[in-house]
Design an enzyme around this catalytic site. Structure first.
Site, PDB file in Angstrom:
ATOM      1  N   SER A 141      13.552  17.588   9.845  1.00  9.18           N
ATOM      2  CA  SER A 141      12.797  17.934   8.636  1.00  9.18           C
ATOM      3  C   SER A 141      13.750  18.468   7.577  1.00  9.18           C
ATOM      4  O   SER A 141      14.717  19.169   7.897  1.00  9.18           O
ATOM      5  CB  SER A 141      11.739  18.996   8.928  1.00  9.18           C
ATOM      6  OG  SER A 141      11.134  19.457   7.723  1.00  9.18           O
ATOM      7  N   TYR A 154       8.424  26.267  13.209  1.00  3.87           N
ATOM      8  CA  TYR A 154       8.610  24.872  12.828  1.00  3.87           C
ATOM      9  C   TYR A 154      10.027  24.631  12.302  1.00  3.87           C
ATOM     10  O   TYR A 154      10.698  23.692  12.715  1.00  3.87           O
ATOM     11  CB  TYR A 154       7.581  24.476  11.779  1.00  3.87           C
ATOM     12  CG  TYR A 154       7.754  23.068  11.269  1.00  3.87           C
ATOM     13  CD1 TYR A 154       7.374  21.987  12.050  1.00  3.87           C
ATOM     14  CD2 TYR A 154       8.326  22.825  10.021  1.00  3.87           C
ATOM     15  CE1 TYR A 154       7.550  20.684  11.591  1.00  3.87           C
ATOM     16  CE2 TYR A 154       8.504  21.532   9.560  1.00  3.87           C
ATOM     17  CZ  TYR A 154       8.120  20.462  10.343  1.00  3.87           C
ATOM     18  OH  TYR A 154       8.300  19.175   9.892  1.00  3.87           O
TER      19      TYR A 154
END
Length: 261
Positions: A141, A154
Site C-alpha cells: 500500500s 494496516y
C-alpha cells in the site's frame, strides 16, 4: 497474450482488485485459480471468466491457514502440473491507533495481510524452483510509505509486505523467481463502498479524493494492470520492486481527513 499457457493463483480473487486481476490475467492467456475465503465469490468470478472463453477454477481458501494453503498448492500442482504466477492480494484494513486496536484485531489482520503472504510464498516458491522460475506479486500500500492517521495495524502490515517482498526477491533471485509488489493508493473497492454508503459518505469521498494528486479514487483494474506487468515477461529485469500506483498520493503527502474513513 502476455501470460499464454501460464498457471496463476490469485488470492482475494473474489472481489475488487483481485476480481479485476483474475479477469485480466485470464484475458492474457493464463489459467487462473480464483482463490478466496468466500467460496461463492470465487465461483462467481471463475464462472464469469469461463463464460467469456477464459480458463479459471475457483478455490476456497483462508490464506492465514497453512494447511489450507498447502492443500491448495498441492491441488493446483496435481491438476495443472505447475505454478507460474502467485498474486498475494488477499487483505483488509481496520481503523485504530495502537492504543485503540485490540490485540485480537491486530493479530487477525496480521494473519491475513502478512502471514498470508508468507504462507503463500513458502509453499509456492518450491514449486516454482522445480519449474525453473516464476513471478510473485503482492499487494502492499502507498500508505506504508507515508503513514496515515488511525490505521496503525494496516499501515504496519503493508510496510511488512513491502519489506518482505525485498527480502524474498534477494533470497530467490538465483532460482529465476521475480518477486515484486504493487502499492495502491485509495481504490474504489468493496471496503470503501461500504464506508462511503453512510450518511457522511459524500464528505468522506471528497476527502479521500483530495489526498490523491489526481483528485479521484483509483479503479481496481488500474492496479490489476500493474500486477499484470509485474507478472509478465515485460518486467523481466524487475525484482524487489514495490511499484507505487497511487494517483500522486505519495508525492503530495497525506491530508488528514476531517472525518475518519
Amino acid at each position: 497474450m502476455k501470460l499464454d499457457g501460464r498457471i496463476a493463483i490469485i488470492t482475494g480473487g473474489g472481489s475488487g482488485i483481485g476480481h479485476e486481476a483474475c479477469k485480466l490475467f485470464a484475458a492474457e492467456g493464463a489459467t487462473v485459480i480464483v482463490a478466496d475465503r468466500n467460496a461463492e465469490a470465487a465461483k462467481a468470478v471463475a464462472d464469469e471468466i469461463t463464460a467469456g472463453g477464459g480458463k479459471a477454477f475457483p478455490h476456497a481458501v483462508d490464506v492465514a491457514n497453512e494447511a489450507q494453503i498447502e492443500a491448495m498448492v498441492a491441488a493446483v500442482v496435481a491438476g495443472h502440473g505447475r505454478i507460474d504466477i502467485l498474486v498475494n492480494n488477499a487483505g483488509y484494513g481496520i481503523a485504530g491507533t495502537v492504543v485503540s486496536t485490540s490485540e485480537a484485531d491486530w493479530d487477525a489482520l496480521m494473519a491475513v495481510n502478512v502471514k498470508g503472504v508468507y504462507l503463500g510464498c513458502k509453499h509456492v516458491i518450491p514449486v516454482m524452483e522445480r519449474n525453473g522460475g516464476g513471478a510473485i506479486v503482492s499487494t502492499a500500500s502507498a500508505a506504508a510509505n507515508i503513514g496515515i492517521h488511525d490505521r496503525a495495524a494496516y499501515v504496519a502490515s503493508k510496510g511488512a509486505v513491502a519489506a518482505l517482498t525485498r527480502a524474498m526477491a534477494i533470497d530467490h533471485v538465483d532460482a529465476g523467481i521475480r518477486i515484486n509488489a504493487v502499492a495502491p493508493g485509495t481504490i474504489e473497492s468493496p471496503y470503501f463502498t461500504r464506508i462511503l454508503s453512510g450518511p457522511d459518505g459524500a464528505e468522506l469521498r471528497r476527502g479521500l479524493e483530495e489526498r490523491q494528486a489526481m483528485e479521484r479514487l483509483g479503479k481496481p483494474v488500474e492496479i490489476a494492470q500493474a500486477m499484470l506487468w509485474l507478472a509478465s515477461d515485460d518486467a523481466s529485469f524487475c525484482t524487489g520492486t514495490v511499484m507505487v500506483v497511487d494517483g500522486g498520493w505519495t508525492a503530495r503527502g497525506d491530508r488528514k481527513l476531517k472525518k475518519k474513513a
